[in-house]
Motif scaffolding. Structure first.
Motif, short mmCIF file in Angstrom:
data_model
loop_
_atom_site.label_atom_id
_atom_site.label_comp_id
_atom_site.label_asym_id
_atom_site.label_seq_id
_atom_site.Cartn_x
_atom_site.Cartn_y
_atom_site.Cartn_z
N GLU A 1 0.80 -1.23 0.00
CA GLU A 1 0.00 0.00 0.00
C GLU A 1 0.84 1.28 0.00
OE1 GLU A 1 -3.23 -0.22 -0.56
OE2 GLU A 1 -2.89 -2.38 -0.60
N LYS A 2 2.15 1.17 -0.20
CA LYS A 2 3.02 2.34 -0.27
C LYS A 2 3.45 2.55 -1.72
CE LYS A 2 3.26 2.65 4.30
NZ LYS A 2 2.69 3.79 5.06
N ARG A 3 3.27 3.77 -2.23
CA ARG A 3 3.68 4.08 -3.60
C ARG A 3 5.17 4.38 -3.65
NH1 ARG A 3 0.00 5.76 -7.45
NH2 ARG A 3 1.35 7.47 -8.11
N LEU A 4 5.80 3.92 -4.71
CA LEU A 4 7.24 4.10 -4.86
C LEU A 4 7.59 4.38 -6.31
CD1 LEU A 4 10.24 3.83 -3.88
CD2 LEU A 4 10.05 1.42 -4.51
N SER A 5 8.41 5.39 -6.52
CA SER A 5 8.96 5.67 -7.84
C SER A 5 10.24 4.86 -8.01
CB SER A 5 9.26 7.16 -7.99
OG SER A 5 10.07 7.39 -9.13
N LEU A 6 10.23 3.91 -8.92
CA LEU A 6 11.42 3.08 -9.15
C LEU A 6 12.60 3.91 -9.67
CD1 LEU A 6 9.77 -0.11 -10.68
CD2 LEU A 6 10.48 0.28 -8.32
N PRO A 7 12.39 4.87 -10.59
CA PRO A 7 13.52 5.70 -11.01
C PRO A 7 14.16 6.48 -9.86
CG PRO A 7 11.74 5.89 -12.60
CD PRO A 7 11.19 5.14 -11.42
N GLU A 8 13.35 6.91 -8.90
CA GLU A 8 13.91 7.63 -7.75
C GLU A 8 14.82 6.71 -6.94
OE1 GLU A 8 12.57 9.90 -3.62
OE2 GLU A 8 11.04 9.21 -5.03
N MET A 9 14.39 5.47 -6.72
CA MET A 9 15.23 4.55 -5.97
C MET A 9 16.50 4.21 -6.75
SD MET A 9 14.31 0.88 -4.18
CE MET A 9 13.50 1.67 -2.78
N GLU A 10 16.38 4.06 -8.07
CA GLU A 10 17.57 3.80 -8.89
C GLU A 10 18.56 4.95 -8.79
OE1 GLU A 10 15.30 1.08 -12.30
OE2 GLU A 10 15.71 3.20 -12.65
N ALA A 11 18.03 6.17 -8.80
CA ALA A 11 18.91 7.34 -8.71
C ALA A 11 19.62 7.39 -7.35
CB ALA A 11 18.09 8.62 -8.92
N ARG A 12 18.90 7.03 -6.29
CA ARG A 12 19.51 7.01 -4.96
C ARG A 12 20.62 5.96 -4.89
NH1 ARG A 12 18.74 11.60 -2.04
NH2 ARG A 12 16.56 12.27 -2.21
N LEU A 13 20.37 4.80 -5.47
CA LEU A 13 21.41 3.77 -5.48
C LEU A 13 22.63 4.22 -6.27
CD1 LEU A 13 19.25 0.54 -5.94
CD2 LEU A 13 20.80 1.01 -4.03
N ALA A 14 22.39 4.89 -7.39
CA ALA A 14 23.51 5.34 -8.23
C ALA A 14 24.37 6.39 -7.55
CB ALA A 14 22.97 5.88 -9.56
N LEU A 15 23.84 7.03 -6.50
CA LEU A 15 24.62 8.01 -5.76
C LEU A 15 25.62 7.37 -4.79
CD1 LEU A 15 21.89 10.69 -4.91
CD2 LEU A 15 23.75 10.89 -6.58
N HIS A 16 25.43 6.08 -4.52
CA HIS A 16 26.35 5.41 -3.61
C HIS A 16 27.73 5.27 -4.27
CE1 HIS A 16 28.11 2.36 -0.97
NE2 HIS A 16 27.18 2.68 -0.08
N HIS A 17 28.77 5.43 -3.49
CA HIS A 17 30.12 5.47 -4.07
C HIS A 17 30.62 4.12 -4.56
CE1 HIS A 17 30.61 4.69 0.27
NE2 HIS A 17 31.67 3.98 -0.07
N TRP A 18 29.84 3.04 -4.36
CA TRP A 18 30.21 1.74 -4.92
C TRP A 18 29.50 1.45 -6.24
CZ3 TRP A 18 29.14 -1.45 0.13
CH2 TRP A 18 30.13 -1.16 1.08
N VAL A 19 28.46 2.24 -6.57
CA VAL A 19 27.52 1.86 -7.64
C VAL A 19 27.76 2.67 -8.90
CG1 VAL A 19 25.09 1.73 -8.28
CG2 VAL A 19 25.80 1.15 -5.94
N GLU A 20 27.83 1.95 -10.01
CA GLU A 20 27.97 2.58 -11.32
C GLU A 20 26.63 2.74 -12.02
OE1 GLU A 20 30.00 1.00 -15.35
OE2 GLU A 20 31.42 1.36 -13.71
N ALA A 21 25.76 1.73 -11.89
CA ALA A 21 24.43 1.78 -12.50
C ALA A 21 23.50 0.87 -11.72
CB ALA A 21 24.49 1.35 -13.97
N ALA A 22 22.19 1.19 -11.77
CA ALA A 22 21.22 0.42 -10.98
C ALA A 22 19.91 0.29 -11.74
CB ALA A 22 20.98 1.08 -9.63
#
Length: 253
Positions: free
Chosen positions: A29-50
């Motif tokens: 019942e919680k709405r989530l933007s998948l692109p937003e989560m992908e962008a947050r993951l891509a900000l991590h210093h270990w991640v190149e793409a998500a």
């Protein structure tokens, strides 16, 4: 009128759902933007793409497929998948509720892409399906939504794969879909496509009229009456009905 879904208008006035254009999903019942989560993951210093995708099952969950950079790959080799996944979950926990965090993780050298160079999300989903694991649900090949004064309806075109796990161990010498599984499928898909509420209370008017066998192609019709909290379902093809019934729901537990 703004819409989040792509649709195809059909000649009889109904429409076929093509999928969400903005890649917004609902988890518990919680709405989530998948692109937003992908962008947050891509900000991590270990991640190149998500790439983050919804995964079907008894409960809908999320899977995250990641391409790690050199530092991330070194940490993965040194600490293992579980440690890296937990660190990335903590990174996301600052921005998303716990119920929305990915529960499944894959680390790959590159994300699958279409001929046009865009991420192939269908192929990403396949990364999370063990090759040896038989499916638990029929494949959905088409979705048609309808609305009326009493509630909402949806018609699903289904393909019952011969590999579905429920065929094993039932009725020796004659593979068929057990009745309890048909009811379970109806409730599962209703929760996915309709605003179903409440906990299971009772079954009414349940009739099994035909045998559902491997490789069957059929339609599952679901009608949700929100006022009476009841779900009517039927499985049929152009020749026969396989089963019909009603599931009654009570207060959420």
């Amino acid at each position: 009128m703004e819409m989040d879904d792509g649709i195809e208008l059909m000649p009889d006035g109904r429409f076929r759902l093509l999928g969400r254009l903005d890649r917004v999903v609902k988890i518990e019942e919680k709405r989530l933007s998948l692109p937003e989560m992908e962008a947050r993951l891509a900000l991590h210093h270990w991640v190149e793409a998500a790439a983050v995708v919804p995964l079907s099952g008894r409960r809908q969950t999320l899977g995250a497929a990641l391409v790690l950079n050199a530092e991330g790959k070194a940490r993965l080799a040194a600490e293992g998948r579980r440690s890296i996944a937990q660190a990335l979950q903590r990174h996301l926990a600052d921005h998303f509720e716990a119920v929305l965090l990915p529960r499944h993780w894959r680390f790959t050298d590159r994300l699958p892409a279409t001929d046009r160079g865009k991420i192939s999300y269908a192929t990403v989903v396949a990364l999370f399906v063990p090759a040896s694991a038989p499916p638990l649900l029929p494949g959905v090949t088409g979705v048609t939504h309808e609305r009326d004064s009493l509630g909402q309806q949806v018609i699903l075109d289904l393909h019952v794969s011969p590999k579905i796990a429920h065929f094993a161990g039932h009725f020796a010498g004659a593979a068929l879909v057990p009745g309890v599984v048909q009811v379970d499928w109806a409730v599962h898909f209703a929760r996915q496509y309709l605003p179903l509420e409440g906990a299971f209370s009772a079954l009414e008017n349940l009739k099994f009229l035909g045998v559902m066998v491997p490789d069957a192609k059929l339609q599952l019709s679901l009608a949700w009456d929100a006022q009476r909290k009841r779900l009517d379902f039927s499985y049929a093809n152009p020749i026969r009905k396989f089963s019909v019934g009603r599931v009654v729901f009570g207060a959420a537990q």
